[in-house]
Design an enzyme around this catalytic site. Structure first.
Site, PDB file in Angstrom:
ATOM      1  N   HIS A  96       0.840  -1.206   0.000  1.00  0.00           N
ATOM      2  CA  HIS A  96       0.000   0.000   0.000  1.00  0.00           C
ATOM      3  C   HIS A  96       0.870   1.249   0.000  1.00  0.00           C
ATOM      4  CE1 HIS A  96      -2.980   3.023   1.098  1.00  0.00           C
ATOM      5  NE2 HIS A  96      -2.096   3.437   1.994  1.00  0.00           N
ATOM      6  N   HIS A 134       1.456   4.920  -3.071  1.00  0.00           N
ATOM      7  CA  HIS A 134       1.820   6.328  -2.878  1.00  0.00           C
ATOM      8  C   HIS A 134       3.016   6.810  -3.696  1.00  0.00           C
ATOM      9  CE1 HIS A 134      -0.814   7.522   0.474  1.00  0.00           C
ATOM     10  NE2 HIS A 134      -0.664   6.298   0.955  1.00  0.00           N
ATOM     11  N   GLU A 146      -5.414   9.693  -0.290  1.00  0.00           N
ATOM     12  CA  GLU A 146      -5.830   8.294  -0.129  1.00  0.00           C
ATOM     13  C   GLU A 146      -6.960   7.889  -1.073  1.00  0.00           C
ATOM     14  OE1 GLU A 146      -4.423   5.949   1.317  1.00  0.00           O
ATOM     15  OE2 GLU A 146      -3.131   6.810   2.861  1.00  0.00           O
ATOM     16  N   SER A 153      -4.153   0.780  -4.578  1.00  0.00           N
ATOM     17  CA  SER A 153      -3.582  -0.450  -4.031  1.00  0.00           C
ATOM     18  C   SER A 153      -4.635  -1.513  -3.751  1.00  0.00           C
ATOM     19  CB  SER A 153      -2.795  -0.142  -2.751  1.00  0.00           C
ATOM     20  OG  SER A 153      -3.632   0.455  -1.771  1.00  0.00           O
TER      21      SER A 153
END
Length: 274
Positions: free
Chosen positions: A123, A128, A169, A188
């Site tokens: 993740h 990111h 996010e 993700s």
């Protein structure tokens, strides 16, 4: 959360990644996750994310943060540092403000491919880091870190946390091809990357900073609400040009908004390009 770093961590909560200790099975979990997400995101992710994946070349196994950071530093001046888990807000913001992205160094088990309670290295890094290779988004993340430190001083961290949630996010973005994903929590996740762009259930609203800062969110289910930015440049510009102090004071006089709240000023966006 403890305010002192755990045993073995530096004062800034960083730890060695321990890349050489990953097993063949753990690298295989990464490759499995990478391959299926790369395929699922080919026509769902914002192009800048896919460009970042190609530039950083992370498909062969769990990336070595040292080598990954060398590539990122040459592109945007960012680096990736390992931490033992969730870190205090002040530590998190300090790292972001200095172009350091904190990432957990553990990876989920094969039976946890589709759901994990705590963010793991897949993740944190797959979701990111590719966009940190994009100069404008990289600047936004630094600006958010600086804003987080200020929000702590102003007692408004709960408001600013919503900005991170609904952009970094779980953000969507307008492109000439239609809405695309740029939020790491969606990128993700195999299931939510489909849900976010295909399900008729969630609302997708044009980004409005005050609206975002007032809106609650939930962490235990797919999102019922996404905010859509027009571009990374617009997001960065609004972040840099807004004086958040008077905005926080104004928000303190207004009620928070439930996820299903509807305002006359809301502007819903369709999935397909106009």
């Amino acid at each position: 959360m403890a305010t002192e770093p755990p045993e073995g961590a530096a004062r800034d909560w960083t730890i060695p990644q321990g890349w050489e200790r990953y097993t063949a099975a753990e690298h295989e979990v990464w490759r499995t996750l990478y391959a299926r997400q790369r395929a699922a995101l080919a026509d769902r992710a914002v192009p800048e994310f896919l460009e970042g994946l190609a530039l950083l070349d992370m498909g062969s196994g769990i990336p070595d943060f040292r080598r990954l950071s060398e590539r990122l530093m040459s592109l945007t001046g960012w680096q990736v540092v390992a931490v033992p888990g969730l870190v205090p807000e002040a530590v998190f913001f300090e790292h972001l403000a200095n172009r350091r992205f904190v990432a957990g160094n553990f990876i989920r088990k094969p039976e946890e491919l589709d759901y994990l309670e705590a963010p793991d290295v897949f993740h944190d890094v797959f979701g990111h880091v590719p966009l940190l290779a994009h100069p404008v988004f990289a600047n936004y993340m630094e600006a958010y870190g600086r804003g987080g430190l200020r929000a702590m001083r102003l007692g408004a961290l709960d408001k600013l946390a919503r900005l991170y949630w609904y952009t970094v996010e779980f953000g969507l973005i307008e492109t000439p091809a239609g809405l695309r994903i740029y939020g790491a929590g969606i990128l993700s996740s195999l299931a939510e990357s489909r849900y976010a762009l295909e399900s008729p259930k969630p609302r997708r609203l044009a980004f409005d900073l005050e609206r975002v800062l007032r809106t609650r969110y939930r962490i235990d289910a797919f999102q019922d609400l996404y905010f859509v930015i027009p571009s990374f440049e617009a997001l960065l510009r609004q972040t840099l040009e807004t004086d958040f102090a008077p905005l926080y004071r104004r928000l303190a006089t207004l009620p928070d908004l439930a996820i299903d709240a509807e305002l006359p000023s809301d502007r819903p966006l369709a999935l397909a390009a106009a």
